[in-house]
Design an enzyme around this catalytic site. Sequence first.
Site, short mmCIF file in Angstrom:
data_model
loop_
_atom_site.label_atom_id
_atom_site.label_comp_id
_atom_site.label_asym_id
_atom_site.label_seq_id
_atom_site.Cartn_x
_atom_site.Cartn_y
_atom_site.Cartn_z
N ASN A 194 -7.06 -19.54 7.22
CA ASN A 194 -8.15 -19.99 8.08
C ASN A 194 -8.62 -21.41 7.79
O ASN A 194 -8.77 -22.23 8.70
CB ASN A 194 -9.34 -19.04 7.92
CG ASN A 194 -9.16 -17.82 8.80
OD1 ASN A 194 -8.62 -17.92 9.89
ND2 ASN A 194 -9.58 -16.67 8.30
N SER A 230 -7.13 -23.89 6.32
CA SER A 230 -6.11 -24.89 6.65
C SER A 230 -6.04 -25.09 8.16
O SER A 230 -5.83 -26.21 8.64
CB SER A 230 -4.75 -24.44 6.13
OG SER A 230 -4.86 -23.99 4.80
N THR A 273 -0.77 -16.24 4.29
CA THR A 273 -1.85 -15.80 3.38
C THR A 273 -1.62 -14.33 3.07
O THR A 273 -1.15 -13.58 3.93
CB THR A 273 -3.25 -15.98 4.01
OG1 THR A 273 -4.17 -15.15 3.30
CG2 THR A 273 -3.28 -15.55 5.47
N ASP A 320 -3.87 -12.20 2.65
CA ASP A 320 -5.03 -11.40 3.06
C ASP A 320 -4.87 -10.66 4.39
O ASP A 320 -5.61 -9.73 4.67
CB ASP A 320 -6.28 -12.28 3.11
CG ASP A 320 -6.72 -12.72 1.74
OD1 ASP A 320 -6.52 -11.94 0.79
OD2 ASP A 320 -7.23 -13.83 1.60
N ALA A 325 -4.23 6.26 -3.97
CA ALA A 325 -5.50 6.12 -4.69
C ALA A 325 -6.49 7.20 -4.27
O ALA A 325 -6.47 7.66 -3.13
CB ALA A 325 -6.09 4.74 -4.43
N LYS A 336 -6.47 17.31 -10.47
CA LYS A 336 -5.70 16.08 -10.58
C LYS A 336 -5.71 15.57 -12.02
O LYS A 336 -6.73 15.65 -12.69
CB LYS A 336 -6.28 15.01 -9.66
CG LYS A 336 -6.00 15.30 -8.20
CD LYS A 336 -6.16 14.05 -7.36
CE LYS A 336 -5.88 14.39 -5.91
NZ LYS A 336 -6.12 13.22 -5.04
N ARG A 340 -11.28 3.34 -17.40
CA ARG A 340 -10.69 2.04 -17.72
C ARG A 340 -10.74 1.14 -16.50
O ARG A 340 -10.88 1.62 -15.37
CB ARG A 340 -9.23 2.21 -18.17
CG ARG A 340 -9.06 3.09 -19.39
CD ARG A 340 -9.72 2.47 -20.62
NE ARG A 340 -9.98 3.47 -21.64
CZ ARG A 340 -9.27 3.58 -22.76
NH1 ARG A 340 -8.28 2.75 -22.98
NH2 ARG A 340 -9.59 4.50 -23.65
N HIS A 385 -4.18 -13.04 -10.09
CA HIS A 385 -3.28 -13.94 -9.38
C HIS A 385 -1.85 -13.46 -9.25
O HIS A 385 -1.09 -14.02 -8.46
CB HIS A 385 -3.30 -15.32 -10.04
CG HIS A 385 -4.47 -16.13 -9.60
ND1 HIS A 385 -5.74 -15.92 -10.08
CD2 HIS A 385 -4.59 -17.12 -8.68
CE1 HIS A 385 -6.58 -16.76 -9.52
NE2 HIS A 385 -5.92 -17.50 -8.66
#
Lengths: 328, 328, 328, 328
Positions: B107, B109, B130, B132, B191, B218, B252, B258
Amino acid sequence: MTENIKKVAVFTSGGDSPGMNAAIRSVVRTCAYKNIECVAIYRGYQGMIDGDFKQMNARSVNNIINKGGTILKSARCEEFRTEKGRKKAYDQLKKEGIDAFVVIGGNGSFAGAVKFNREYDFPVMGIPGTIDNDILGTSFTIGFDTAINTVVDVIDKIRDTASSHNRLFFVEVMGRDVGHIALNAGVGAGAEEILIPEQNLGLERLLDSLKRSKKSGKSSSIVIVAEGDKIGKNVFELKEYVEEHLPIYDVRVSVLGHMQRGGNPTCFDRVLASRMGVRAVEALIEGKSNYMVGIRDNKLVLTPIEEAIKAHTEIDMELLRVSDIMTT
Amino acid sequence: MTENIKKVAVFTSGGDSPGMNAAIRSVVRTCAYKNIECVAIYRGYQGMIDGDFKQMNARSVNNIINKGGTILKSARCEEFRTEKGRKKAYDQLKKEGIDAFVVIGGNGSFAGAVKFNREYDFPVMGIPGTIDNDILGTSFTIGFDTAINTVVDVIDKIRDTASSHNRLFFVEVMGRDVGHIALNAGVGAGAEEILIPEQNLGLERLLDSLKRSKKSGKSSSIVIVAEGDKIGKNVFELKEYVEEHLPIYDVRVSVLGHMQRGGNPTCFDRVLASRMGVRAVEALIEGKSNYMVGIRDNKLVLTPIEEAIKAHTEIDMELLRVSDIMTT
Amino acid sequence: MTENIKKVAVFTSGGDSPGMNAAIRSVVRTCAYKNIECVAIYRGYQGMIDGDFKQMNARSVNNIINKGGTILKSARCEEFRTEKGRKKAYDQLKKEGIDAFVVIGGNGSFAGAVKFNREYDFPVMGIPGTIDNDILGTSFTIGFDTAINTVVDVIDKIRDTASSHNRLFFVEVMGRDVGHIALNAGVGAGAEEILIPEQNLGLERLLDSLKRSKKSGKSSSIVIVAEGDKIGKNVFELKEYVEEHLPIYDVRVSVLGHMQRGGNPTCFDRVLASRMGVRAVEALIEGKSNYMVGIRDNKLVLTPIEEAIKAHTEIDMELLRVSDIMTT
Amino acid sequence: MTENIKKVAVFTSGGDSPGMNAAIRSVVRTCAYKNIECVAIYRGYQGMIDGDFKQMNARSVNNIINKGGTILKSARCEEFRTEKGRKKAYDQLKKEGIDAFVVIGGNGSFAGAVKFNREYDFPVMGIPGTIDNDILGTSFTIGFDTAINTVVDVIDKIRDTASSHNRLFFVEVMGRDVGHIALNAGVGAGAEEILIPEQNLGLERLLDSLKRSKKSGKSSSIVIVAEGDKIGKNVFELKEYVEEHLPIYDVRVSVLGHMQRGGNPTCFDRVLASRMGVRAVEALIEGKSNYMVGIRDNKLVLTPIEEAIKAHTEIDMELLRVSDIMTT
């Protein structure tokens, strides 16, 4: 060769490591091959105390050699540190008719086995399963090779983005007391600096090295930091320090954490675990007890467990030197 | 078809994403195929201002399709936000004889390109690069598919160790404003809960869900948390909260960081980037300007850049529902 | 909404594909979520005839979303092609009280379901599970994305050694009737040529292209060949032909084979399978029958199974053109 | 320490192996560290004859440690087998002012170096780079660890589809003269049988083992076959034989081929290569010549090259036994 060992128990204990399942499989199949009964204990010493047992046969361990973690679960167990706890554990083993056990784990797990053996003259055999590679009497522990490959894979990814932005990354890897993961993965990933618990290079040297790296035209810098690095700063503090004292870098931080314990084991760890499992069961059959199976010069060797847990293995000074030369 | 476009520039800008190199390669090779000159600009808008250009030919981009990051580097550039900066950039482009440019980025850029186009009537074309996946006018941005696979691979590893210890993990993934990575990787990794910026499920629901998960037998629980999750707590605060209010778990935390931007691009991202690069150059040749190349229903489409950057893409409500059902 | 569906069966059939387990898990959990019973059938139609059933609940499918293959096994079944066989199958389903089934597979498996539905008016729903991506009514089949990534990973490896020796490789990939794997993986791997069943480029063009590639200074050449390539030569014959007519290359051959069916599914395939499983069960509950769940423009759609199996999906001509331009 | 070595050449020769780039990098950087000039020779002995040299500095080898193949290319060279060819090579080296060379390769490449050293008293040092792990004087060659992991990864994938269909697979892996890859990858992948060049178990035993495996309830069987297996049948002949004599299996074949040479090197291979490169340059500086750098018991050792190429390393009988026990 004794005729005493007719039923062997196997369990995993302490932090899990990739390849533990391959070791379990090997113990179970070696028992089957030798016509010995095999019983799995769930959740380590806690399961021993609770009598959480399961009869195993060769087929019980199908399709686990390539799985990370441990199908037998693992747990830390305070109760086993007490005399009363160990008494309970002994009674459970006797009730089940178990003649000996193989414990797959690290220093803490071995210490428990030594104490138990002393108190009850119960045959025990250790297999070194930990990603830290810090156990005397073996060149490699099960899980170390997988862990350093996991770290190197992640740093290869971080390098992509670091180079694209001319960034400096501090990457924290496991190793509170020993720097084996940091040093090996650091050399493997071509890290610019490696900070380990065994050696304090000092912050001055770090800054100098980073300056030199920048000047030499490198497009990115990656510094591997073991959890217990002797420089006494964690990755976040290092970031701050460098930003203040060397503002030529855009600094980022990455903490690898628990992913280092997981993942499908490498071929090396699977083969190592398979070999150690065979030797552990055979040693028990030969009437040996209180040993840890290790590997040295590609040969399996037995070390008295007491010896194995006396100290951590030392860092490889020659590899430290290689690391230095590689960052020229 | 216009005869005006004889020299096209290409560059990457903003955060890097896997597949950017495949897009660069595609732009360069399409230019070669169409007998148009191609110039690479290093370090995005900053390099444009500095005149950091390099003539490219088909061979300049050999062996980069499978590499993460961007060989042209990327940078954020404050100077380009000023009129003076953009004037410098324009002068550099004119000096080099460049007729149009292709910007690969997100966006921010694109916003720069729109402004530049408006001021100088300079032909620009955008390619969405990107991780995202938050850009209107395209179902997929380059890098998103690789990023969700990276996240899923890491969570598969964390699951190994989580299951071995019956643990609960909070895993932070990228996504300050949008939850696409969290939602897709969360469903892909199985998840137990997914916290995203678009929806506040509330802490009560989280606790209920974790209780139910534990009760259902679980052996581990993994909660994916987007950086900008609306619940308003980061992973460390969530850990504390759960430890206090639901002390049945060993909790945890893992912050992926990155590494999500790096890694060899998946086949999907390489193909997408190759297709978009061709379309971008062809659209410029056709005399079009100020568009972004997108993909919809497996067909390439052009969207006015202004439209593309108006808002983030919305979260897929149907996938949210799937996520809910899967955690039964 | 009908009240008729109280027990749903699920099975996999035909060649296995990565993501089938994620689809099974999704069907099972959606049933649990909707308070419907779910029964798994082992070994496809053969298991249906043999009554090889197993009651499933939400926990039966723990930890399978990331596993390749199919936990329910698959098999081709001649007996089901006979009226007698299908009668047996129907009797077994009735005996078990099953009201509908979800079949996960490809064209052949769907054809069986259509016939069965016609004969017994039994509610059936199809989920497209095949690496070939050749089924009408869906942009993607489960397993295709994983397969093209597997192929690209292998070709990346072959490229390493090909470049080191300036070699030409012919790599055979799956695809007897359709070239989707060859085309997508070929573009993703940066292959110099791609030979598919849909198009005969001719041997002359291949030689020309290889000559041009050599002349242009490329250090290696990789040609992807679908099993059913229209040029009418397999990889070994192509090797001989090129060695005879273009002796400037050191030519090698690689047949990828069954590894293309295995491996942990990608995030894309896991998400796709999860979504399709939900839709399949919900469609049955809504009283629908004889449909296949597909995905178009990122939305789930239902297509009458008869339509889905009428023909193979066509090759993407635009991607063919991209492939051409990329090999400039 | 001699003052004679001021310029060192490095090259790769014979079949490439993963980690060769890490070894090149190490030689180049060690020279830089020691203030010695370093020259790269392209295409092995052929490039030496042609004078295909390139001056290297520490930055020339940035970002190659993680790449498969060899950036210096490799080639087999007939001309170097002639006296005249070696004379040309010597003249080129002298003209360039090169005082010594490091050759990275296998037995054949070392034999050339030995002859050259004898004729011209030219200092040479060998680094064992081959996936076969068949060189005396070192426990590991560079590339072996990566190769066995590649094989294991592929077999894990094949296992997925084999288990889903109750199939028997014959998988051919590299190894014409030695079975190290077959044996290690076979144990690591949990193969049911492993056929190697060093031992002829006989077809009867194979059939018995397969029968037993089927009877024991295994859902699939995978037999690893080294190229040069002593049983005297290739994988296609084995398939036919088993189909005729043991028609209880659906048999498939897979030939892994050249992918075994490629891929990003493992951490183990990168570290090994880094260490060996340092030692090779330092040994030359110490005035040593005609040695190969090896590793034994995790320590670097020098072996006279003549010794190293006398024979292949023998198969590990203890690992063979482990393999047997594991298939119980």
